[in-house]
Design a protein around this motif. Sequence first.
Motif, PDB file in Angstrom:
ATOM      1  N   THR A   1     -43.821 -17.536   0.000  1.00  0.00           N
ATOM      2  CA  THR A   1     -44.602 -17.023   1.380  1.00  0.00           C
ATOM      3  C   THR A   1     -45.983 -17.431   1.655  1.00  0.00           C
ATOM      4  OG1 THR A   1     -43.500 -14.826   1.030  1.00  0.00           O
ATOM      5  CG2 THR A   1     -45.545 -14.643   2.184  1.00  0.00           C
ATOM      6  N   LEU A   2     -46.845 -17.651   0.152  1.00  0.00           N
ATOM      7  CA  LEU A   2     -48.068 -17.831   0.424  1.00  0.00           C
ATOM      8  C   LEU A   2     -48.391 -19.681   0.255  1.00  0.00           C
ATOM      9  CD1 LEU A   2     -49.827 -15.726  -2.249  1.00  0.00           C
ATOM     10  CD2 LEU A   2     -49.749 -15.439   0.303  1.00  0.00           C
ATOM     11  N   TYR A   3     -47.400 -20.144  -0.080  1.00  0.00           N
ATOM     12  CA  TYR A   3     -47.395 -21.698  -0.233  1.00  0.00           C
ATOM     13  C   TYR A   3     -46.062 -22.255   0.093  1.00  0.00           C
ATOM     14  CZ  TYR A   3     -51.581 -21.360  -2.631  1.00  0.00           C
ATOM     15  OH  TYR A   3     -52.866 -21.154  -3.220  1.00  0.00           O
ATOM     16  N   PRO A   4     -45.585 -22.186   1.602  1.00  0.00           N
ATOM     17  CA  PRO A   4     -44.275 -22.649   2.120  1.00  0.00           C
ATOM     18  C   PRO A   4     -43.969 -24.111   1.615  1.00  0.00           C
ATOM     19  CG  PRO A   4     -45.663 -21.841   3.958  1.00  0.00           C
ATOM     20  CD  PRO A   4     -46.523 -21.777   2.575  1.00  0.00           C
ATOM     21  N   ASP A   5     -44.918 -25.154   1.808  1.00  0.00           N
ATOM     22  CA  ASP A   5     -44.819 -26.365   1.092  1.00  0.00           C
ATOM     23  C   ASP A   5     -45.131 -26.451  -0.404  1.00  0.00           C
ATOM     24  OD1 ASP A   5     -44.437 -29.119   1.042  1.00  0.00           O
ATOM     25  OD2 ASP A   5     -46.340 -29.584   2.216  1.00  0.00           O
ATOM     26  N   GLN A   6     -44.369 -27.124  -1.161  1.00  0.00           N
ATOM     27  CA  GLN A   6     -44.661 -27.096  -2.381  1.00  0.00           C
ATOM     28  C   GLN A   6     -45.751 -27.905  -2.669  1.00  0.00           C
ATOM     29  OE1 GLN A   6     -40.745 -28.152  -4.624  1.00  0.00           O
ATOM     30  NE2 GLN A   6     -40.829 -25.772  -5.524  1.00  0.00           N
TER      31      GLN A   6
ATOM     32  N   ALA B   1     -46.808 -15.557 -10.565  1.00  0.00           N
ATOM     33  CA  ALA B   1     -45.288 -15.811 -10.124  1.00  0.00           C
ATOM     34  C   ALA B   1     -44.303 -16.174 -11.446  1.00  0.00           C
ATOM     35  CB  ALA B   1     -45.343 -16.924  -9.051  1.00  0.00           C
ATOM     36  N   LEU B   2     -45.096 -16.774 -12.559  1.00  0.00           N
ATOM     37  CA  LEU B   2     -44.330 -16.787 -13.731  1.00  0.00           C
ATOM     38  C   LEU B   2     -44.159 -15.749 -14.689  1.00  0.00           C
ATOM     39  CD1 LEU B   2     -45.820 -20.194 -15.039  1.00  0.00           C
ATOM     40  CD2 LEU B   2     -43.567 -19.799 -14.258  1.00  0.00           C
TER      41      LEU B   2
ATOM     42  N   ALA C   1     -39.614 -11.547  -8.256  1.00  0.00           N
ATOM     43  CA  ALA C   1     -40.480 -11.585  -7.035  1.00  0.00           C
ATOM     44  C   ALA C   1     -41.315 -12.921  -7.094  1.00  0.00           C
ATOM     45  CB  ALA C   1     -41.250 -10.408  -6.721  1.00  0.00           C
ATOM     46  N   GLY C   2     -41.405 -13.473  -8.140  1.00  0.00           N
ATOM     47  CA  GLY C   2     -42.629 -14.514  -8.215  1.00  0.00           C
ATOM     48  C   GLY C   2     -42.463 -15.763  -7.156  1.00  0.00           C
ATOM     49  N   ALA C   3     -40.941 -16.266  -7.087  1.00  0.00           N
ATOM     50  CA  ALA C   3     -40.784 -17.452  -6.219  1.00  0.00           C
ATOM     51  C   ALA C   3     -40.768 -16.943  -4.709  1.00  0.00           C
ATOM     52  CB  ALA C   3     -38.953 -17.728  -6.446  1.00  0.00           C
TER      53      ALA C   3
END
Length: 176
Positions: free
Chosen positions: A59-64, A46-47, A52-54
């Motif tokens: 999508t994969l981790y809705p909760d940080q 993502a970095l 598109a990283g964010a």
Amino acid sequence: MSKKIQQGLRALPFSKFDNDGWLKTPLLVYLNLALLAKGLVLFVAALASRQAGAKVLQTLYPDQHDLYVAIGFSIVPAMLIALFTIGEIKDNAALKKLLLVLCCGLWVYQVMDLSISLSHIYKPLESTNFFALCMHLGALIWLMCSFHARAFLTQTAQGHKLTPDIEEQDSEKAPN
């Protein structure tokens, strides 16, 4: 060493061993460790892709909080990948054994966590957790079906190479 293991080792090509007779790390072990370290792998990916990283992480981790936990759990497999890659295979055998045991525990935890989270989802077969669970189970089955990978894990767990030295073979054959 059993005859079955000796026959299996004889069937492996010489390229699977280093100069000292230790089995090299199979690609399947790296793939399973990368799957265990998916939080860190996804974070680095993502970095690398700024736009598109964010979206991918959201999508994969809705909760940080889940992302931070996944990154924390990814440290042990990432360290094991580094230890398998850098240096000699026989170096740091005790540390590799400890990290391998921790990775096994982490794998069990992740499979249990994914299984429990699937029970709380309305359509479990359409969730990313189901896909992740299938990936974990498929990778483990694929790993355990490979003789080279099983022999490497046995070698790492025991802390010594599975192939006997030439001197040991000569002393066994020589009459007393």
